[in-house]
Design an enzyme around this catalytic site. Sequence first.
Site, PDB file in Angstrom:
ATOM      1  N   ASP A   1       0.939  -1.496   0.091  1.00 14.58           N
ATOM      2  CA  ASP A   1       0.281   0.273   0.136  1.00 14.58           C
ATOM      3  C   ASP A   1       0.766   1.606  -0.185  1.00 14.58           C
ATOM      4  OD1 ASP A   1      -2.765   1.408   0.361  1.00 14.58           O
ATOM      5  OD2 ASP A   1      -1.423   2.440   1.769  1.00 14.58           O
TER       6      ASP A   1
ATOM      7  N   LYS B   1      -2.995   5.817  -3.939  1.00 11.76           N
ATOM      8  CA  LYS B   1      -3.826   6.878  -4.093  1.00 11.76           C
ATOM      9  C   LYS B   1      -3.483   7.677  -4.350  1.00 11.76           C
ATOM     10  CE  LYS B   1      -3.943   4.482   0.276  1.00 11.76           C
ATOM     11  NZ  LYS B   1      -2.487   4.296   1.319  1.00 11.76           N
TER      12      LYS B   1
ATOM     13  N   TYR C   1       3.115   9.813  -0.262  1.00 11.99           N
ATOM     14  CA  TYR C   1       3.868   9.294   1.334  1.00 11.99           C
ATOM     15  C   TYR C   1       5.371   9.737   0.577  1.00 11.99           C
ATOM     16  CZ  TYR C   1      -0.036   6.792   2.584  1.00 11.99           C
ATOM     17  OH  TYR C   1      -1.600   5.844   3.432  1.00 11.99           O
TER      18      TYR C   1
ATOM     19  N   HIS D   1      -7.461   8.977  -2.032  1.00 11.34           N
ATOM     20  CA  HIS D   1      -7.177   9.154  -0.577  1.00 11.34           C
ATOM     21  C   HIS D   1      -7.941   9.671  -0.309  1.00 11.34           C
ATOM     22  CE1 HIS D   1      -3.069   9.160   1.359  1.00 11.34           C
ATOM     23  NE2 HIS D   1      -3.810   8.594   1.708  1.00 11.34           N
TER      24      HIS D   1
HETATM   25  P1  NAP Z   1      -0.179   0.990  12.061  1.00  5.08           P
HETATM   26  O1  NAP Z   1       0.259  -0.281  10.662  1.00  5.08           O
HETATM   27  O2  NAP Z   1      -1.461   0.163  12.913  1.00  5.08           O
HETATM   28  O3  NAP Z   1       0.882   0.991  13.369  1.00  5.08           O
HETATM   29  C1  NAP Z   1       2.665   1.010  12.612  1.00  5.08           C
HETATM   30  C2  NAP Z   1       2.695   1.774  14.276  1.00  5.08           C
HETATM   31  O4  NAP Z   1       2.822   0.271  14.651  1.00  5.08           O
HETATM   32  C3  NAP Z   1       4.765   1.539  13.314  1.00  5.08           C
HETATM   33  O5  NAP Z   1       5.010   2.548  14.332  1.00  5.08           O
HETATM   34  C4  NAP Z   1       5.398   0.941  13.790  1.00  5.08           C
HETATM   35  O6  NAP Z   1       6.874   0.399  13.536  1.00  5.08           O
HETATM   36  C5  NAP Z   1       4.208  -0.242  15.025  1.00  5.08           C
HETATM   37  N1  NAP Z   1       4.331  -2.097  14.796  1.00  5.08           N
HETATM   38  C6  NAP Z   1       4.152  -2.785  13.541  1.00  5.08           C
HETATM   39  N2  NAP Z   1       3.853  -3.670  14.448  1.00  5.08           N
HETATM   40  C7  NAP Z   1       4.038  -3.851  15.027  1.00  5.08           C
HETATM   41  C8  NAP Z   1       3.698  -4.726  16.377  1.00  5.08           C
HETATM   42  N3  NAP Z   1       3.711  -6.129  16.313  1.00  5.08           N
HETATM   43  N4  NAP Z   1       3.781  -4.759  18.099  1.00  5.08           N
HETATM   44  C9  NAP Z   1       4.480  -2.541  18.051  1.00  5.08           C
HETATM   45  N5  NAP Z   1       4.590  -1.997  17.389  1.00  5.08           N
HETATM   46  C10 NAP Z   1       4.511  -2.204  15.738  1.00  5.08           C
HETATM   47  O7  NAP Z   1      -0.716   2.372  11.009  1.00  5.08           O
HETATM   48  P2  NAP Z   1      -0.595   3.576   9.655  1.00  5.08           P
HETATM   49  O8  NAP Z   1       1.226   3.207   9.269  1.00  5.08           O
HETATM   50  O9  NAP Z   1      -0.975   4.615  10.337  1.00  5.08           O
HETATM   51  O10 NAP Z   1      -1.004   1.972   8.789  1.00  5.08           O
HETATM   52  C11 NAP Z   1      -1.090   1.261   8.660  1.00  5.08           C
HETATM   53  C12 NAP Z   1      -1.280   1.156   6.328  1.00  5.08           C
HETATM   54  O11 NAP Z   1      -2.321   1.758   6.231  1.00  5.08           O
HETATM   55  C13 NAP Z   1       0.039   2.909   6.649  1.00  5.08           C
HETATM   56  O12 NAP Z   1       1.771   2.794   6.370  1.00  5.08           O
HETATM   57  C14 NAP Z   1      -0.563   3.169   5.080  1.00  5.08           C
HETATM   58  O13 NAP Z   1      -0.107   2.264   4.407  1.00  5.08           O
HETATM   59  C15 NAP Z   1      -1.650   2.902   5.534  1.00  5.08           C
HETATM   60  N6  NAP Z   1      -2.632   4.503   5.655  1.00  5.08           N
HETATM   61  C16 NAP Z   1      -3.522   4.284   5.241  1.00  5.08           C
HETATM   62  C17 NAP Z   1      -4.073   5.869   5.120  1.00  5.08           C
HETATM   63  C18 NAP Z   1      -4.758   5.857   4.170  1.00  5.08           C
HETATM   64  O14 NAP Z   1      -5.796   7.543   4.351  1.00  5.08           O
HETATM   65  N7  NAP Z   1      -6.009   5.461   3.489  1.00  5.08           N
HETATM   66  C19 NAP Z   1      -4.144   6.617   6.408  1.00  5.08           C
HETATM   67  C20 NAP Z   1      -2.792   6.161   7.706  1.00  5.08           C
HETATM   68  C21 NAP Z   1      -1.928   4.925   6.731  1.00  5.08           C
HETATM   69  P3  NAP Z   1       7.865  -0.013  13.587  1.00  5.08           P
HETATM   70  O15 NAP Z   1       8.255   0.625  12.151  1.00  5.08           O
HETATM   71  O16 NAP Z   1       9.203   0.039  13.947  1.00  5.08           O
HETATM   72  O17 NAP Z   1       7.844  -1.696  13.472  1.00  5.08           O
END
Ligand code: NAP
Length: 324
Positions: free
Chosen positions: A54, A89, A59, A122
């Site tokens: 994704d 997106k 980004y 997006h």
């Molecule tokens: P997330 O996946 O909920 O959390 C990521 C955070 O959690 C990072 O700091 C990561 O650190 C940590 N983490 C990952 N696995 C872990 C585990 N097993 N234990 C403890 N900590 C852990 O948040 P997100 O990045 O917001 O969401 C995921 C993806 O969704 C994004 O990267 C993006 O591609 C997409 N997204 C889309 C939108 C939208 O508007 N469509 C908005 C936000 C996000 P480390 O890397 O150090 O492990």
Amino acid sequence: MGSTSFGIPEHRFGSNGEKMPVLGFGTAVFPPVGAEATKMAILQSIKLGYRHFDTAAKYGSEQPLGEAIQEALSIGLIQSRDELFITTKLWCGDAHGDLVVPALMRSLQNLKLEYLDLFLIHWPVSCKPGTYEFPIKEENFLPMDFSSVWAAMEECQRLNLTKSIGVSNFSCKKLTDILAIANIPPAVNQVEMNPMWQQKKLREFCRANGIFLTAYSPLGANGTFWGSDRVLECEVLKEIAKAKGKTAAQVSLRWIYEQGVGVIVKSFNGERMKQNLGIFDWSLDEDELKKIDELPQSRGVTGVAYTSKYGPFRTVEDIWDGEM
Ligand code: NAP
């Protein structure tokens, strides 16, 4: 449901039966780590078995993802680009009828790909054509002209630049508006979802309308400016994790999967990448599901548009129509 060669279940959708691995790898990174580290993390994730990626024009990860794919092909980690599911997106500054196809062409160029698997709007807002700042300044914020933007998204699919099209951060009301004008309905709505923001109404609406809901910030985006530790530090999740010999992160991801929803999770740490893949060979029992169901709810991500009137982000109501 089929699965990838690494055992990640695949969701089938669309008239051509496209296959999306239900667990995807996120590439929105905060604080920024740079293109080389992003590319190396993606390569490592491909080695571990991730096949769904994704990204977004916003980004800055399209180019490193494109380079990682090229390298994965050249060193034989994958035999063909077709083994991957790639989503990007459309940014708000390109969410204008005449700018959509050119924006997708630019993304394809960044990704060094001939087609996408999924192209998403997006956010359900536009901003002044050609402006890319974030958060969006109040004076640059514009309502989206759904008719012309969705028609251009459909054109992207007709031109075979993407296999499927969809939306992100759309409420039930905004999905209803899109469905009323769509010739090709959105295949996916990608939204924030985790045990602390369960999206019950939206899940029901999407299921009833054949739209596959995909969860972002499934761990509450701990460590980013848009997230918090409220998922990973939730006592109920931690207790369930302890009883099952899992982590709170795995319990959260497994719960989302059991709701019939796709998951996009970001980790650039090898151990946590592996941990996040380990959610398909065990399940939550009825009592555990009930405890999660009863957790107090609060939204993490509120919006993208800056307004001095309401604080750092535009109010939830502008984007979410006041919906839970
Ligand atoms: P997330 O996946 O909920 O959390 C990521 C955070 O959690 C990072 O700091 C990561 O650190 C940590 N983490 C990952 N696995 C872990 C585990 N097993 N234990 C403890 N900590 C852990 O948040 P997100 O990045 O917001 O969401 C995921 C993806 O969704 C994004 O990267 C993006 O591609 C997409 N997204 C889309 C939108 C939208 O508007 N469509 C908005 C936000 C996000 P480390 O890397 O150090 O492990």
